[in-house]
Design a protein around this motif. Sequence first.
Motif, PDB file in Angstrom:
ATOM      1  N   THR A  11       1.290  -0.758  -0.038  1.00 36.45           N
ATOM      2  CA  THR A  11       0.429  -0.198  -0.139  1.00 36.45           C
ATOM      3  C   THR A  11       0.810   1.511   0.111  1.00 36.45           C
ATOM      4  O   THR A  11       0.147   2.559   0.005  1.00 36.45           O
ATOM      5  CB  THR A  11      -0.900   0.293   1.380  1.00 36.45           C
ATOM      6  OG1 THR A  11       0.132   0.192   2.634  1.00 36.45           O
ATOM      7  CG2 THR A  11      -2.338  -1.383   1.051  1.00 36.45           C
ATOM      8  N   CYS A  12       2.564   1.307   0.356  1.00 34.60           N
ATOM      9  CA  CYS A  12       3.604   2.645   0.163  1.00 34.60           C
ATOM     10  C   CYS A  12       3.769   2.503  -1.231  1.00 34.60           C
ATOM     11  O   CYS A  12       4.362   3.812  -1.474  1.00 34.60           O
ATOM     12  CB  CYS A  12       3.703   2.185   1.495  1.00 34.60           C
ATOM     13  SG  CYS A  12       5.495   1.270   1.367  1.00 34.60           S
ATOM     14  N   HIS A 412       0.330   9.564  12.937  1.00 31.17           N
ATOM     15  CA  HIS A 412       0.428   7.978  13.201  1.00 31.17           C
ATOM     16  C   HIS A 412       0.464   8.077  11.287  1.00 31.17           C
ATOM     17  O   HIS A 412       0.075   7.931  10.403  1.00 31.17           O
ATOM     18  CB  HIS A 412      -0.929   7.862  13.067  1.00 31.17           C
ATOM     19  CG  HIS A 412      -1.575   6.257  13.771  1.00 31.17           C
ATOM     20  ND1 HIS A 412      -1.092   5.419  14.378  1.00 31.17           N
ATOM     21  CD2 HIS A 412      -2.169   5.385  12.366  1.00 31.17           C
ATOM     22  CE1 HIS A 412      -1.118   4.303  14.305  1.00 31.17           C
ATOM     23  NE2 HIS A 412      -2.032   4.022  13.277  1.00 31.17           N
ATOM     24  N   GLU A 414       1.036   4.116   9.298  1.00 30.26           N
ATOM     25  CA  GLU A 414       0.336   2.872   9.503  1.00 30.26           C
ATOM     26  C   GLU A 414       1.525   2.005   8.711  1.00 30.26           C
ATOM     27  O   GLU A 414       1.694   2.542   8.198  1.00 30.26           O
ATOM     28  CB  GLU A 414      -0.762   2.719   8.804  1.00 30.26           C
ATOM     29  CG  GLU A 414      -1.890   3.365   9.499  1.00 30.26           C
ATOM     30  CD  GLU A 414      -3.398   3.228   8.929  1.00 30.26           C
ATOM     31  OE1 GLU A 414      -3.305   2.388   7.210  1.00 30.26           O
ATOM     32  OE2 GLU A 414      -4.609   3.908   8.509  1.00 30.26           O
ATOM     33  N   ILE A 415       1.519   0.614   8.920  1.00 27.89           N
ATOM     34  CA  ILE A 415       2.345   0.268   8.409  1.00 27.89           C
ATOM     35  C   ILE A 415       1.989  -0.476   7.316  1.00 27.89           C
ATOM     36  O   ILE A 415       0.613  -1.616   7.393  1.00 27.89           O
ATOM     37  CB  ILE A 415       3.115  -1.227   9.751  1.00 27.89           C
ATOM     38  CG1 ILE A 415       3.146  -1.393  10.987  1.00 27.89           C
ATOM     39  CG2 ILE A 415       3.756  -1.891   9.403  1.00 27.89           C
ATOM     40  CD1 ILE A 415       3.208  -1.305  12.326  1.00 27.89           C
ATOM     41  N   CYS A 416       2.952  -1.109   6.329  1.00 26.28           N
ATOM     42  CA  CYS A 416       2.518  -1.145   5.148  1.00 26.28           C
ATOM     43  C   CYS A 416       2.136  -2.890   5.132  1.00 26.28           C
ATOM     44  O   CYS A 416       3.330  -4.021   6.080  1.00 26.28           O
ATOM     45  CB  CYS A 416       3.585  -1.334   4.063  1.00 26.28           C
ATOM     46  SG  CYS A 416       3.269  -1.831   2.109  1.00 26.28           S
TER      47      CYS A 416
END
Length: 468
Positions: A11-12, A412, A414-416
Motif C-alpha cells: 500500500t506504500c 500516525h 500505518e505499517i505496510c
Amino acid sequence: MGKRCVCEICTCGRHHCPHRPWRPGGDYGECLVTSYNTAYKPHPLQPRESCKPDQSALRSEEPLSDKTTFRTDYIKHPLDKPYAHQHEPYKRPDGDLDTLTSYHRDYTEKHAPPAQMIKHEGQRQTQAKFEGEPTYKIDYKKWPIERHQPKAQDGWAPPSQPFEGQSTFTRDYRKYNEPPRKSMKPAEANQMSDAPFDGNTGYRDDYIRHPLQLREAREKDPYKAPAVPFDGMTTFNRDYTKKQALKTESCKPNSEAFQSDAPLDDLTTFKNDYRKWNGEKPYIHHPEQYRKPEGEMDHNTTHRIQYKAHPLQKVALMKPGEGNVMSKGEFNGLTNYTSDYKPWGLQREMPKPRESWVPSNVPFDGTATYRAHYIPHSIAPTKSMKPDATALTSDAPFDDTTMYRSEYVRKHAEICPAAILDANTSRFKYVETDPQGHRQYVPLYEQTTPLRNSVNTLPKIPAGLVAA
C-alpha cells in the motif's frame, strides 16, 4: 479474494515483485522475467566498417629502376676556369719611414745585474721558555666591581609656578622671515659672447689632409651570351610528375541521424516507478492555552543569594616607601666608560641669528593656538546599553509556543502489509512461487487449502528463473 503477490498487497508503493513492474494509472503490465526486455528494444543495426588500413605488402609488376635522385637532379655540365681577379702591383711610397714610437722614446733599455737568490737559513728556535704577557691581559684588567644599590625615588611634588599655556614647540621653533633662495641657474649673459668662435680642434691640427692618387679604372669584359639554349625544366617539374591514383576514401563514419519507424514509447522511469497517491491534509497541532501557575514567583537567584554587595574601599597606593636600605660608604663611580672615554673640551656652537629676522616688539598675550582654535562644546553623556530589569518583573504569561510544537506534529503512520509478510503478525500466508518468479500469498481468513508447517519455508526456485 484469491492469491495475491507482493505488488497487490503493498500500500506504500515501495514493495513489488522484481518481475512485475507497474504502469501509470495503477494497472499492471505484462509480467516479464527481466527489465532489460522492456527498457531496451532490439533495433536493426549494421556493423561499422573498420577504418584500419590493410596490412598487406605493396606489390608492383614493374621492374626495379636504378634511377636515383642524384642521377636525375645532378647533370654533368662543362666547367670553365673561374675568373681570377688580378690585384694592382704594390708601389712603395716615396720618402723614409719614421719608426720612432712613444714606447721607444719613453721606455729605454736599462742594463742591470741579475737578481741574487735569497736562501733562508731556516727557522730559529730558542731553548728558553717563552715568558710573555698577551695584549688582552695588559689592556683588559679585572676590576673589583661592587654591586650598586638602586637609587630611591624622590617624592613627587607638584610645581609651584602656574601653567603659562606655552608649549615646547611654540617656545623653541619660531617662525623666521627668510628671503627666497638665490637661483643656481647660470646667467644667459655668459652664452652671448662677442668673441669669434674658435673652431680649431685636435683633429684639424694633427691630422693633415694629403692628396690621393687616382686609381686606374679597369676595363670591363664584354658580355658573352651562352651558346646552350635555356632549358625551362626545373627540378620540381622533372622529379614530381603527375601520378594516376584513386581518390582516398574517407574514414569518417556516417553522420546521418539514426531513424526508426517504430512508434515512440512514452514509458519513462519516472512514470514507471513513481505512482500518483491521494494526499491528505496534514494535521495541525493546536497548543494548549497558557495557564498561570498557582503561587507566587520567587525572584531570589543564586547570584542574589551568594554574591552580596560589599562597600568599596579605595585602592592602596603601591608607591615604594622611603625606608630603602642604602649601602654605607662612598660611592665608587669608576666605570669602563669613564676610564676609557675621556671628555673633551668642546663647546656647544650657538646658533647664529639671521640677519633678515627681526623679533617682534609686541608682548605675548598668553593665548595659545589650542585655546584660540579649539572651543569646548557641550556633549551629552552616552546612553548606557545595559538592558533594564523590566523583563524579570513582567506579568505577561509565558509563551512556550515553539516551531517544533507548531510545525513538527506527530503523525500516525500505518505499517505496510508487504513489509511484515514473513513475520508472525502478518495477515497473509505464503503459498507458492509461480514459474515466473512471483511470491503468492493468501489472506488468513480466506485460506481453504492446508498450509505448510513453517511460514518461512519457501519452495526451491528453478535454476533458469534465478539466472534470468
